[in-house]
Design a protein around this motif. Structure first.
Motif, PDB file in Angstrom:
ATOM      1  N   GLN A   1     -15.738  13.344  -6.719  1.00 50.33           N
ATOM      2  CA  GLN A   1     -14.094  13.193  -6.228  1.00 50.33           C
ATOM      3  C   GLN A   1     -14.265  13.040  -4.354  1.00 50.33           C
ATOM      4  N   ALA A   2     -14.652  13.972  -4.224  1.00 52.01           N
ATOM      5  CA  ALA A   2     -14.783  14.596  -2.886  1.00 52.01           C
ATOM      6  C   ALA A   2     -16.122  13.146  -1.748  1.00 52.01           C
ATOM      7  N   ASP A   3     -16.798  12.362  -2.648  1.00 51.25           N
ATOM      8  CA  ASP A   3     -17.237  12.112  -1.865  1.00 51.25           C
ATOM      9  C   ASP A   3     -16.837  10.080  -2.208  1.00 51.25           C
ATOM     10  N   ALA A   4     -16.155  10.050  -3.156  1.00 48.27           N
ATOM     11  CA  ALA A   4     -15.756   8.643  -3.030  1.00 48.27           C
ATOM     12  C   ALA A   4     -14.175   8.742  -2.349  1.00 48.27           C
ATOM     13  N   PHE A   5     -13.508  10.041  -2.051  1.00 44.59           N
ATOM     14  CA  PHE A   5     -12.481   9.636  -1.208  1.00 44.59           C
ATOM     15  C   PHE A   5     -12.735  10.014   0.458  1.00 44.59           C
ATOM     16  N   THR A   6     -14.024   9.992   0.951  1.00 41.87           N
ATOM     17  CA  THR A   6     -14.891  10.072   2.124  1.00 41.87           C
ATOM     18  C   THR A   6     -15.158   8.169   2.578  1.00 41.87           C
ATOM     19  N   ARG A   7     -15.561   7.913   0.900  1.00 41.79           N
ATOM     20  CA  ARG A   7     -15.675   6.303   1.235  1.00 41.79           C
ATOM     21  C   ARG A   7     -14.958   5.615   1.397  1.00 41.79           C
ATOM     22  N   ARG A   8     -13.571   6.003   1.016  1.00 43.46           N
ATOM     23  CA  ARG A   8     -12.390   5.148   1.154  1.00 43.46           C
ATOM     24  C   ARG A   8     -12.110   4.886   2.828  1.00 43.46           C
ATOM     25  N   ILE A   9     -11.951   6.854   2.753  1.00 43.31           N
ATOM     26  CA  ILE A   9     -11.042   7.039   4.056  1.00 43.31           C
ATOM     27  C   ILE A   9     -12.434   5.848   5.280  1.00 43.31           C
ATOM     28  N   GLU A  10     -13.235   5.719   4.398  1.00 38.40           N
ATOM     29  CA  GLU A  10     -14.396   5.048   5.485  1.00 38.40           C
ATOM     30  C   GLU A  10     -14.019   3.591   5.593  1.00 38.40           C
ATOM     31  N   ALA A  11     -13.484   3.235   4.525  1.00 42.20           N
ATOM     32  CA  ALA A  11     -13.343   1.868   4.256  1.00 42.20           C
ATOM     33  C   ALA A  11     -12.087   1.746   5.256  1.00 42.20           C
ATOM     34  N   MET A  12     -10.727   2.454   5.048  1.00 39.21           N
ATOM     35  CA  MET A  12     -10.232   1.789   5.544  1.00 39.21           C
ATOM     36  C   MET A  12      -9.891   2.423   7.339  1.00 39.21           C
ATOM     37  N   ASN A  13     -10.738   3.543   7.617  1.00 40.12           N
ATOM     38  CA  ASN A  13     -11.011   3.335   9.341  1.00 40.12           C
ATOM     39  C   ASN A  13     -11.517   1.932   9.971  1.00 40.12           C
ATOM     40  N   ASP A  14     -12.375   1.400   8.688  1.00 44.89           N
ATOM     41  CA  ASP A  14     -13.257   0.632   9.708  1.00 44.89           C
ATOM     42  C   ASP A  14     -11.940  -1.057   9.694  1.00 44.89           C
ATOM     43  N   GLN A  15     -10.830  -0.823   8.284  1.00 44.22           N
ATOM     44  CA  GLN A  15     -10.159  -2.212   8.409  1.00 44.22           C
ATOM     45  C   GLN A  15      -9.083  -1.747   9.780  1.00 44.22           C
ATOM     46  N   VAL A  16      -8.578  -0.663   9.874  1.00 45.39           N
ATOM     47  CA  VAL A  16      -7.954   0.272  10.876  1.00 45.39           C
ATOM     48  C   VAL A  16      -8.686  -0.710  12.185  1.00 45.39           C
ATOM     49  N   THR A  17      -9.198  -0.264  11.964  1.00 50.41           N
ATOM     50  CA  THR A  17     -10.142  -1.380  13.520  1.00 50.41           C
ATOM     51  C   THR A  17     -10.476  -1.850  13.885  1.00 50.41           C
ATOM     52  N   LYS A  18     -10.366  -3.211  12.754  1.00 50.27           N
ATOM     53  CA  LYS A  18     -10.533  -4.371  12.582  1.00 50.27           C
ATOM     54  C   LYS A  18      -9.206  -4.790  13.034  1.00 50.27           C
TER      55      LYS A  18
ATOM     56  N   ASN B   1      -6.855  -2.896  14.913  1.00 56.10           N
ATOM     57  CA  ASN B   1      -6.751  -2.665  16.652  1.00 56.10           C
ATOM     58  C   ASN B   1      -7.282  -3.701  17.543  1.00 56.10           C
ATOM     59  N   ASN B   2      -8.804  -4.397  16.586  1.00 57.69           N
ATOM     60  CA  ASN B   2      -9.084  -5.424  17.826  1.00 57.69           C
ATOM     61  C   ASN B   2      -8.188  -6.648  17.841  1.00 57.69           C
ATOM     62  N   VAL B   3      -7.669  -6.770  16.773  1.00 55.74           N
ATOM     63  CA  VAL B   3      -7.286  -7.876  16.345  1.00 55.74           C
ATOM     64  C   VAL B   3      -5.538  -7.841  17.702  1.00 55.74           C
TER      65      VAL B   3
ATOM     66  N   GLU C   1      -3.847  -9.338  24.772  1.00 49.43           N
ATOM     67  CA  GLU C   1      -4.132 -10.209  25.612  1.00 49.43           C
ATOM     68  C   GLU C   1      -3.752 -11.770  25.915  1.00 49.43           C
ATOM     69  N   ARG C   2      -3.603 -12.904  24.850  1.00 51.53           N
ATOM     70  CA  ARG C   2      -3.353 -13.661  25.366  1.00 51.53           C
ATOM     71  C   ARG C   2      -1.647 -13.923  25.781  1.00 51.53           C
ATOM     72  N   LEU C   3      -0.862 -13.015  24.510  1.00 54.19           N
ATOM     73  CA  LEU C   3       0.020 -12.729  25.091  1.00 54.19           C
ATOM     74  C   LEU C   3       0.323 -12.555  26.673  1.00 54.19           C
ATOM     75  N   THR C   4      -0.131 -11.387  26.827  1.00 57.91           N
ATOM     76  CA  THR C   4       0.356 -11.360  28.925  1.00 57.91           C
ATOM     77  C   THR C   4      -0.162 -12.271  29.578  1.00 57.91           C
ATOM     78  N   ALA C   5      -1.425 -13.580  28.848  1.00 57.61           N
ATOM     79  CA  ALA C   5      -2.255 -14.391  29.714  1.00 57.61           C
ATOM     80  C   ALA C   5      -1.112 -14.998  29.819  1.00 57.61           C
ATOM     81  N   GLU C   6      -0.316 -15.576  28.670  1.00 60.60           N
ATOM     82  CA  GLU C   6       1.264 -16.357  28.364  1.00 60.60           C
ATOM     83  C   GLU C   6       2.198 -15.945  28.994  1.00 60.60           C
ATOM     84  N   LEU C   7       2.463 -14.899  29.070  1.00 61.26           N
ATOM     85  CA  LEU C   7       4.023 -14.374  29.574  1.00 61.26           C
ATOM     86  C   LEU C   7       3.388 -14.666  31.424  1.00 61.26           C
ATOM     87  N   ALA C   8       2.368 -14.294  31.982  1.00 62.91           N
ATOM     88  CA  ALA C   8       1.633 -14.137  33.232  1.00 62.91           C
ATOM     89  C   ALA C   8       2.042 -15.784  33.434  1.00 62.91           C
TER      90      ALA C   8
END
Length: 386
Positions: free
Chosen positions: A27-44, A46-48, A54-61
């Protein structure tokens, strides 16, 4: 026996602990893998979000640098014009109030002079009844006073007429200023829409028009039918002006029209005139100075405009035919009514701008239209004659 039971229970407890520990690790291993997957999604995500920010900032400028300064400059310029027009309206309003006060004062003076004249007449009668001594001298002075009062009354009437004429002139000025304010307001609205949305705003002026008739009794009716024809053609009147009429010559009206480009108007009016010319006698052929006749057996020309456009144009031409002299222009369309004929033409932009003064005189305009190429001219005299 008791010892054997204890040993068996110890063995069972140990097996259960081993099983529970194994399950906890899975269970601990499965929970760790799920946490890592969610972390990857949050990172993606955040990048979006960073890219979108940045596009909104450029358009407002860009908006802050390009659009807003231009909009502010236009608004300041138009605000100054609106303030000037508002000042003219206020001045005209003050003048109207002043003239109204003067008219009231003059009316009171006229009433007072009439009462004074009546009193002097009564006094003259009394003097003649009391004594005849010096009657001639008294009568002479009374007559002079009455003549003076009559002169004052005539002068007061003349002043009243001048004041009324001035009041009518100021009312015409007020109408023109109000028309200018409406036109400027529409232009400002279009400018704001264009600046905020990046699209063309409002209905810009795309064509000009003119209207004049020699018959004063047809002036108002012809104006209504003319503007109805403009609206039926998909256009609207953005602004209108009128020259000061002279005795025996009604005012000349200039129109600034919007809603359709000149090229579309030329094609539409050509089709409408072809359809109207088909109603001429002579086997339904269109008479254009004996040119551009429809040959027998040729396929009929299909109408390209809705029926209400043709009906509005025919109503305008019928009204022109009732006049002894008239000019009507809607963009490229030119209609001229002289005492003997009714001519219509579709002008090119260069022809519309050439020698504008001739287009106000029916005789000169008819001569000018007769010089056009055959495909631009329609002689509808026979169509207009019952």
């Amino acid at each position: 026996m008791t010892t054997v039971i204890l040993v068996v229970m110890c063995v069972v407890v140990g097996a259960l602990e081993l099983y529970a520990g194994r399950q906890s690790r899975d269970q601990a291993d499965a929970f760790t893998r799920r946490i890592e997957a969610m972390n990857d999604q949050v990172t993606k995500q955040n990048n979006v979000l960073v890219a979108v920010g940045e596009r909104l900032t450029a358009e407002l400028a860009r908006v802050k640098q390009d659009v807003l300064p231009a909009l502010d400059t236009r608004l300041r310029q138009n605000t100054g014009q609106v303030e000037e027009l508002a000042g003219l309206v206020h001045q005209a309003d003050d003048s109207l109030r002043t003239q109204a006060g003067r008219l009231h004062d003059l009316e009171q003076q006229r009433i007072t002079l009439t009462a004074l004249r009546r009193k002097l007449t009564e006094l003259e009668t009394s003097v003649r009844a009391v004594t005849r001594t010096g009657a001639d001298a008294i009568e002479g002075r009374v007559d002079a006073a009455l003549d003076r009062l009559a002169d004052l009354e005539r002068g007061g009437t003349r002043i009243l007429e001048l004041q009324r004429a001035l009041t009518r002139t100021l009312e015409d000025v007020e109408d023109v200023v109000a028309e200018l304010l409406r036109f400027t307001e529409g232009e400002l609205d279009g400018t704001v829409v264009a600046a905020l949305t990046g699209r063309s705003g409002g209905r810009p002026v795309t064509a000009t028009g003119r209207l004049w008739t020699r018959d004063e009794q047809l002036d108002d009716i012809l104006g209504d039918i003319y503007e109805r024809c403009v609206r039926a053609g998909g256009m609207d009147v953005r602004f209108r002006t009128a020259d000061e009429p002279t005795p025996g010559s009604p005012e000349r009206r200039r129109y600034f029209l919007g809603g359709r480009p000149v090229e579309a108007l030329s094609g539409a009016f050509t089709a409408l005139l072809i359809s109207t010319g088909a109603d001429l006698p002579g086997n339904g052929t269109a008479s254009r100075r004996g040119l551009a006749r429809v040959e027998p057996g040729a396929p009929p020309v299909e109408p390209t405009r809705p029926p209400e456009d043709e009906a509005a144009l025919k109503a305008l031409l019928r009204t022109l035919s009732e006049s002894t002299g008239a000019i009507a222009q809607i963009g490229p369309l030119m209609a001229v009514r002289t005492r003997d004929e009714l001519l219509c033409a579709v002008l090119s932009p260069e022809q519309s701008l050439d020698n504008d003064a001739d287009l106000w005189d029916p005789a000169a305009a008819a001569v000018r239209l007769r010089r056009l190429p055959s495909h631009q001219l329609w002689d509808l005299t026979g169509w207009a004659t019952p």
